[in-house]
Write an enzyme that holds these catalytic residues in place. Structure first.
Site, PDB file in Angstrom:
ATOM      1  CB  CYS A 273      -0.398  -6.000   7.145  1.00  0.00           C
ATOM      2  SG  CYS A 273      -2.055  -5.918   6.417  1.00  0.00           S
ATOM      3  N   PRO A 275      -1.742  -4.988   2.480  1.00  0.00           N
ATOM      4  CG  PRO A 275      -3.424  -6.585   2.242  1.00  0.00           C
ATOM      5  CD  PRO A 275      -2.008  -6.427   2.677  1.00  0.00           C
ATOM      6  CB  CYS A 276      -2.024  -2.724   6.875  1.00  0.00           C
ATOM      7  SG  CYS A 276      -2.839  -4.152   7.594  1.00  0.00           S
ATOM      8  NE  ARG A 277       4.491  -0.367   5.101  1.00  0.00           N
ATOM      9  CZ  ARG A 277       5.800  -0.349   5.336  1.00  0.00           C
ATOM     10  NH1 ARG A 277       6.398  -1.438   5.848  1.00  0.00           N
ATOM     11  NH2 ARG A 277       6.522   0.722   5.096  1.00  0.00           N
ATOM     12  CB  ALA A 279      -5.354   0.970   3.628  1.00  0.00           C
TER      13      ALA A 279
END
Length: 372
Positions: A273, A275-277, A279
């Site tokens: 993911c 966007p997860c990383r 963030a």
């Protein structure tokens, strides 16, 4: 034509389950419609389309609306001409459209209560677009040019002009939403005029004020999935966080109950993911800022391959607890929390209750409030 956010595609993969079937009956009789022409009923957000055929100036649609109400475009023929179609908010119920033509000009809309709400929106809000449309299109073209040239001063000045031009319509839209907090048609105004303007916190605060007829529309469920990672996640606020017991990367059992007495962020992510990383740096800063004040994080991975999961943890250097059942999208914990897209995060208080959603500024603000 409304503003640029009208039919914004909230492109996240979802798996919304069907509820008890609820139907829409849309009946249209307009004199002079071309005999045998195809008619298309298209919903931009759920991306489904139904067809009918004109016969003696009449056509009819009967479709399942279990997924909830949303905005539809109704188009007669394949010319694509704007005057050959119309758009409106539709939900389960009955809609009757009658007129003398040509096409939908001066047509009369009657039926279930939501139809009257839509007519009111058309008359008092959508009508406000006509006087400003030409000027707004000119400003948007100039704004696009300024962005491409990298002229930030011009961008700022033009955006100020756009905001000033749209302000009366936005104020009227907000007033209508506040006066009709349980009208599904309000979801149209929320998405069209505020979808790109509200922060996570502002969207969350707005949804608290809205009734079930708004929150259960397809439009708002789609927006909620985009903002928080699931259409049911808002319902988790002020509720007990679902318990879980999972293994960490070393095979050690970790339970949410282990953190009773602390504020803990249950953070759903995955190695794949992006966007997860992206963030992680901001989340790490939040962790370091509050870790000595009774706050911690438990990241629940949606991975299904242990090597990829461990590699991502090492690369991102996340110092807090990492757990997973390595079942990917079939993770029971994710289902328990209503997670349909990631990233998604829940702040749980020392008593085990969810008190905030998401990360970033909203999380920091909440932590600063409770960890004085």
């Amino acid at each position: 034509m409304l503003n640029k956010g009208l039919f914004l595609g909230l492109a996240l993969c979802t798996a919304m389950g069907a509820s008890a079937q609820k139907r829409l009956q849309l009946d249209v009789t307009i004199k002079g419609l071309p005999e045998g022409d195809s008619v298309f009923l298209w919903a931009p957000l759920p991306q489904h389309i139904d067809t009918a055929v004109v016969k003696n100036g009449h056509f009819r649609f009967d479709r399942d609306m279990s997924e909830g109400g949303t905005t539809y475009i109704l188009q007669v023929g394949t010319s694509g001409k704007q005057e050959h179609g119309t758009f409106m908010y539709l939900e389960a119920g009955k809609v009757n459209i009658t007129g003398n033509g040509p096409y939908f000009k001066d047509a009369t809309y009657t039926g279930s209560p939501f139809v009257a709400d839509w007519v009111d929106i058309q008359k008092n809000i959508i009508s406000m677009n006509a006087p400003i449309e030409a000027k707004r299109e000119t400003l948007y073209k100039k704004l696009e040019t300024a962005v491409n040239l990298g002229d930030q001063d011009a961008v700022n000045a033009l955006q100020t002009e756009v905001n000033k031009l749209e302000q009366p319509m936005l104020m009227a839209s907000w007033d209508w939403i506040m006066k009709h907090p349980n009208s599904g048609a309000a979801s149209f105004l929320i998405n069209a005029n505020f979808g790109q303007k509200l922060s996570k916190g502002e969207f969350q605060d707005l949804m608290v004020k809205m009734g079930p007829e708004v929150k259960n529309t397809f439009t708002i469920k789609k927006m909620s999935t985009n903002v928080f990672g699931g259409d049911k996640i808002l319902g988790m606020l002020d509720k007990a966080a679902p318990a879980f017991v999972l293994n960490d990367m070393n095979g050690k059992t970790i339970s949410l109950a282990d953190y009773k007495g602390k504020y803990v962020l249950v953070d759903f992510w995955a190695s794949w993911c992006k966007p997860c990383r992206e963030a992680v740096p901001a989340l790490t800063a939040t962790y370091n800022k509050f870790k000595d004040k009774g706050f911690t994080i438990v990241s629940v991975s949606m991975d299904d391959k242990k090597d990829k999961w461990l590699q991502a943890i090492a690369e991102e250097k996340m110092p807090w607890a990492q757990v997973s059942d390595l079942k990917g999208g079939e993770s029971q914990v994710a289902k328990d929390y209503g997670v349909m897209a990631i990233p998604a995060a829940f702040l749980v208080d020392p008593n085990g209750k969810v008190i905030a959603l998401g990360t970033g500024e909203q999380l920091e603000k909440k932590l600063a409030e409770v960890l004085k």
